[in-house]
Every structure is written in structure tokens, then in C-alpha cells.
Motif scaffolding. Structure first.
Motif, PDB file in Angstrom:
ATOM      1  N   ALA A   3       0.847  -1.201   0.000  1.00  0.00           N
ATOM      2  CA  ALA A   3       0.000   0.000   0.000  1.00  0.00           C
ATOM      3  C   ALA A   3       0.878   1.245   0.000  1.00  0.00           C
ATOM      4  CB  ALA A   3      -0.923  -0.002   1.213  1.00  0.00           C
ATOM      5  N   SER A   4       0.393   2.299  -0.631  1.00  0.00           N
ATOM      6  CA  SER A   4       1.190   3.523  -0.786  1.00  0.00           C
ATOM      7  C   SER A   4       0.873   4.597   0.239  1.00  0.00           C
ATOM      8  CB  SER A   4       0.965   4.109  -2.193  1.00  0.00           C
ATOM      9  OG  SER A   4       1.419   3.224  -3.180  1.00  0.00           O
ATOM     10  N   GLY A  13       4.521   9.227  -4.806  1.00  0.00           N
ATOM     11  CA  GLY A  13       5.049   9.318  -3.454  1.00  0.00           C
ATOM     12  C   GLY A  13       4.363   8.340  -2.520  1.00  0.00           C
ATOM     13  N   ALA A  14       4.699   8.460  -1.249  1.00  0.00           N
ATOM     14  CA  ALA A  14       4.056   7.674  -0.189  1.00  0.00           C
ATOM     15  C   ALA A  14       3.510   8.657   0.820  1.00  0.00           C
ATOM     16  CB  ALA A  14       5.059   6.740   0.472  1.00  0.00           C
ATOM     17  N   VAL A  72      16.532   7.557  -4.292  1.00  0.00           N
ATOM     18  CA  VAL A  72      15.509   6.739  -3.625  1.00  0.00           C
ATOM     19  C   VAL A  72      15.819   5.257  -3.782  1.00  0.00           C
ATOM     20  CG1 VAL A  72      13.071   6.079  -3.611  1.00  0.00           C
ATOM     21  CG2 VAL A  72      13.712   8.494  -3.805  1.00  0.00           C
ATOM     22  N   SER A  73      16.193   4.850  -4.983  1.00  0.00           N
ATOM     23  CA  SER A  73      16.534   3.443  -5.216  1.00  0.00           C
ATOM     24  C   SER A  73      17.718   3.026  -4.353  1.00  0.00           C
ATOM     25  CB  SER A  73      16.869   3.218  -6.694  1.00  0.00           C
ATOM     26  OG  SER A  73      15.733   3.451  -7.509  1.00  0.00           O
ATOM     27  N   ASN A  84       9.706  -0.665  -0.194  1.00  0.00           N
ATOM     28  CA  ASN A  84       8.985   0.372  -0.920  1.00  0.00           C
ATOM     29  C   ASN A  84       9.081   1.708  -0.194  1.00  0.00           C
ATOM     30  OD1 ASN A  84       6.945   0.299   1.194  1.00  0.00           O
ATOM     31  ND2 ASN A  84       6.201  -1.582   0.224  1.00  0.00           N
ATOM     32  N   ARG A  85       8.467   2.727  -0.796  1.00  0.00           N
ATOM     33  CA  ARG A  85       8.562   4.084  -0.250  1.00  0.00           C
ATOM     34  C   ARG A  85       7.825   4.219   1.069  1.00  0.00           C
ATOM     35  NH1 ARG A  85       9.855   8.025  -4.690  1.00  0.00           N
ATOM     36  NH2 ARG A  85       9.159   9.662  -3.275  1.00  0.00           N
TER      37      ARG A  85
END
Length: 220
Positions: A98-99, A122-123, A190-191, A201-202
Motif C-alpha cells: 500500500a502507498s 510518493g508515499a 531513492v533506489s 517500498n517508499r
């Protein structure tokens, strides 16, 4: 225009959420579902950008629906609508990809900000949801902050800056503008952060940023 699908088994909740998000001219509600199975079916037929998904629904609950939506429509972003006391569910949804996580009883402005953030890649974590997760799954706050800070020792100063803004819900484009960088450079940062810290994940990165106090620091 951001296309949104609402999924909640309570019609009054859906009406309230719809009124809030459609007060923003850049958001359109394209479909509504009253249970998790229907939400999955409507995602396939409407291909929304963002799904606002309640956790407790009949036929298929929000957690199962989240996992299924991300399997059949990986380009769709899922935001979990939650209430206090559902932090165990939040932990599972984090792992499912989920983001975002928003409180139903939260500030309406957070709902709109969250939709925009996840639609832009984004998150977004409601600050109160982030605190719930940290307090429940990390023991004492001081201990959790110290442990998170130790993990961040592997990052460069610039990577810490990027992580703080990920925690604040900014997209790569927004982070690039804030830090005067090229968007592709932010994506690389970010990676690298996810890889170096062993994060999936973010959203997990955002939780860690909150744990370490980076989000509060970046707002000063």
C-alpha cells in the motif's frame, strides 16, 4: 485529473470521502465499491489512479483486496483508510505494498494531500498513523528512534535529505524541486536508499523516516 475509486461498505462514509476529494478540481471519483471483491472488479473496469480502501469490508476485506488490486493492476496506487486501533492491519498492508495510510477521522486536507502524493508516485502517512505504527511495533519511542538513527548512519547527508522528504509524502518531482536536483537523480537516490536500508517500498522508507525523527526535523 486523478481518477479515484472509493471502497467502503458504509454509504455515508463513501459520501463523506467523495465530497472531500471532489472538492479538489484535480480529483475525480470514477467508481464506488461496497465490498472488497467489487473493488477489485471495478479497478479492472475503470483503471483508477488511486484506490481509497477501507480495511473492514464484507466478501473480501481491505487487506486481501489491496493485495489483489496490486497483483492485477500494479499501476494503481492503494491508500488504506483506517481507524485508531487497526495498527496491526496497517503493518500487514505495509508489506503488501500500500502507498498510503489515512485516518477516517483525520483532517480532510490530509485526504486530499494523500491522494495527490501517491498519484505522483510518493508515499503518504498520516502523522498519527505513523506514530501508531512506530509506538506499537518498535517498543519505546526513544529506543526506536535510536535504532532508526543507527540504520541511517549508512546514508550520505543528501540521501538523508531525500529520505526526510519521502517521509513527508513528497513525490520525486517535488523532492527534485525542493532540493534543486534533476528528477532522475532523485529517483536514483531513492533506489539507493531502499537498497542500502533493505526496504521494499517508499512507505517503509517513510515509516523509517518518521521513526528516526527526520520528518519532524525537515519541517523545522
Amino acid at each position: 485529473m486523478i481518477r479515484v475509486l472509493l471502497a467502503d461498505d458504509e454509504a455515508m462514509i463513501r459520501a463523506g470521502v467523495r465530497a472531500i476529494v471532489q472538492s479538489d478540481p484535480g480529483i475525480e471519483v470514477v467508481a464506488e465499491a461496497a465490498d472488497g471483491r467489487q473493488a477489485v472488479e471495478l479497478v479492472l473496469s475503470h483503471r483508477p489512479d488511486v484506490v481509497l480502501l477501507d480495511i473492514r469490508m464484507p466478501r473480501m476485506d481491505g487487506l486481501a483486496a489491496c493485495a489483489e488490486i496490486l497483483r492485477v493492476a500494479p499501476g494503481t496506487r492503494v491508500v488504506i483508510l483506517t481507524t485508531f486501533g487497526e495498527d496491526a492491519y496497517i503493518s500487514q498492508a505495509l508489506g503488501d505494498g500500500a502507498s498510503g495510510f489515512l485516518l477516517k477521522a483525520g483532517d480532510p486536507r490530509e485526504l486530499i494531500a494523500g491522494v495527490h502524493a501517491v498519484a505522483d508516485g510518493g508515499a503518504y502517512l498520516s502523522p498519527r498513523v505513523a506514530r501508531q505504527v512506530i509506538d506499537r511495533f518498535g517498543g519505546g519511542r526513544a529506543a526506536k528512534e535510536a535504532a532508526a538513527a543507527a540504520r541511517l548512519a549508512a546514508l550520505t547527508d543528501r540521501e538523508r535529505d531525500v529520505l526526510a522528504l519521502v517521509g513527508a509524502g513528497l513525490s520525486n518531482a517535488d523532492i527534485a524541486a525542493r532540493l534543486f536536483l534533476v528528477e532522475g537523480t532523485v529517483k536514483s537516490y531513492v533506489s539507493a536508499i531502499l537498497s542500502r536500508l533493505g526496504l521494499r517500498n517508499r512507505v517503509q522508507a517513510a515509516v523509517l523516516a518518521h521513526e528516526a525523527g527526520l520528518v519532524e526535523d525537515s519541517a523545522r
